[in-house]
Design an enzyme around this catalytic site. Structure first.
Site, short mmCIF file in Angstrom:
data_model
loop_
_atom_site.label_atom_id
_atom_site.label_comp_id
_atom_site.label_asym_id
_atom_site.label_seq_id
_atom_site.Cartn_x
_atom_site.Cartn_y
_atom_site.Cartn_z
N HIS A 280 -9.27 -4.51 -5.90
CA HIS A 280 -9.02 -5.41 -4.78
C HIS A 280 -9.24 -6.85 -5.22
O HIS A 280 -10.09 -7.13 -6.08
CB HIS A 280 -9.94 -5.07 -3.60
CG HIS A 280 -9.52 -5.71 -2.31
ND1 HIS A 280 -9.94 -6.97 -1.95
CD2 HIS A 280 -8.72 -5.27 -1.31
CE1 HIS A 280 -9.41 -7.28 -0.78
NE2 HIS A 280 -8.66 -6.27 -0.37
N GLU A 333 -6.09 1.18 0.85
CA GLU A 333 -4.80 1.86 0.82
C GLU A 333 -4.91 3.30 0.32
O GLU A 333 -4.10 4.15 0.69
CB GLU A 333 -3.80 1.10 -0.06
CG GLU A 333 -3.22 -0.14 0.58
CD GLU A 333 -4.06 -1.37 0.30
OE1 GLU A 333 -5.06 -1.24 -0.46
OE2 GLU A 333 -3.76 -2.45 0.84
#
Length: 398
Positions: A280, A333
């Site tokens: 991320h 996700e």
């Protein structure tokens, strides 16, 4: 670095003394917000004064929406009134609905494309005015009218693509339940509604991500709410932003069984391929959204959830071995696709469902940005040939 500034000194940075920002504006504070923040080093993010994961665990999406929009968690009476307002905003005048249907039928595009086109048409059909010209109450009215149409339009676009008639929203269902109802036409199951609601609550806002920043830039021009949301949707459609849940699920399809997860991950890394759903831009350890979604996936159960848990562990080991200098862990996700799949959301609707959530955060940011009457207008660093040079005659060019 935090995206929240406690004070902005407008005299500190002037056009004649530009500041060169790092690539992607990483760590640069560009505005002040009271909506929330992301503390990547701590693995923590919040909406206003509350831990966002705590909110997702214990509150409905309407409660979180009310918090962002109106600044506080609603009382029982306020929540009932807010839900009634949402239900009322879902109903469009027949001529407006007819215009939207005509646009959608003419386009017959994938849901995200249809959504952008339809919301642009909605802004015109509702005759939305620039936020610059509206009172705060009028801006909130427009924000609600645009936001509630996102699940309606995306579900209708999906069903038309499947050769099915659209399903109208029901006033007796909440925001998350209505999304499932309009997609499937089946009575939503309570545990699916709650699981999807957790996902929606976790993704409604997340600092100055690309789509949120885009919405605020357009809002700073004074444009109408629909224009701001359409711009944000364009940013969300990119695979590095909103397109990852389906790609993460594609990876699980490739892996197939738990014992193949490590060889698959090793092969991806050996070929310098990105493992979708891991790493991320902000978090340097665990993504707190992923942890709650993993818990939610395990509660839903099933072979896909079991595969995801086993694959996560194997991919962690592979990443640690290949990149010992950097910790990369599952992001939101990775388990988002698992949760949405188990709730009955089709894979092609993962990114549109992300939009169903994030539009609530976008519109809150649009309303906040509208309070600042200054346009967002950064500078660029020129890196081309040195000017001024004489303009060559046509015959001398080339």
């Amino acid at each position: 670095m935090s995206t929240v500034a406690t004070h902005t000194d407008r005299s500190a940075t002037r056009p004649d003394t530009p500041v060169v920002a790092p690539p992607g504006l990483a760590g640069v504070v560009v505005a002040t917000t009271s909506l929330g923040d992301v503390r990547g080093a701590e693995g923590f993010f919040h909406y206003r004064q509350y831990d966002a994961v705590d909110l997702a665990r214990s509150c409905s999406i309407e409660e979180v929406w009310h918090l962002l929009l109106r600044g506080h968690l609603p009382t029982t009476g306020e929540l009932a009134a807010f839900r009634a307002t949402i239900a009322e905003a879902q109903v469009l005048a027949p001529d407006v609905r007819a215009q939207l249907d005509a646009v959608a039928v003419a386009a017959l595009a994938p849901p995200m494309t249809s959504l952008r086109t339809s919301l642009s048409a909605l802004g015109g059909a509702l005759r939305l005015e620039p936020v610059w010209d509206l009172s705060p109450a009028q801006r909130e009215r427009d924000a609600l009218r645009v936001a509630v149409q996102v699940p309606v339009v995306t579900a209708a676009a999906y069903r038309r693509g499947q050769g099915l008639d659209p399903v109208a929203p029901r006033a007796d269902l909440g925001y998350a339940a209505n999304h499932l109802w309009m997609l499937t036409g089946a009575e939503p199951r309570e545990h699916h509604v709650r699981a999807l609601e957790r996902y929606l609550c976790l993704t409604v806002d997340h600092g100055f991500n690309a789509s949120t920043f885009t919405a605020r830039v357009v809002a700073s021009t004074g444009a109408d709410v629909a224009a701001c949301v359409v711009a944000a949707l364009g940013a969300l459609s990119g695979p590095l932003h909103g397109g990852a849940p389906s790609r993460a699920l594609d990876s699980l399809d490739e892996i197939g069984t738990p014992e193949l997860a490590r060889p698959w991950a090793d092969a991806q890394l050996a070929e310098s391929r990105r493992i979708m759903g891991f790493g991320h831009a902000i978090y340097r350890a665990k993504d707190p959204r992923s942890e709650l979604l993993r818990e939610t996936a395990e509660e839903l159960g099933g072979p896909l959830a079991e595969l995801a848990v086993a694959a996560e562990s194997a991919i962690d080991d592979a990443l640690d071995a290949a990149r010992p200098d950097r910790t990369l862990r599952a992001n939101v996700e990775f388990y988002a696709g698992v949760v949405m799949h188990e709730c009955g959301v089709p894979r092609e609707m993962f990114t549109p469902t992300f939009a169903v959530s994030r539009v609530l955060g976008w519109t809150a940011h649009i309303l906040e940005q509208a309070l600042d009457r200054k346009i967002i207008r950064p500078s660029a660093r020129y890196a081309g040939p040195p000017p001024p040079q004489p303009v060559p005659a046509l015959g001398d060019r080339g």
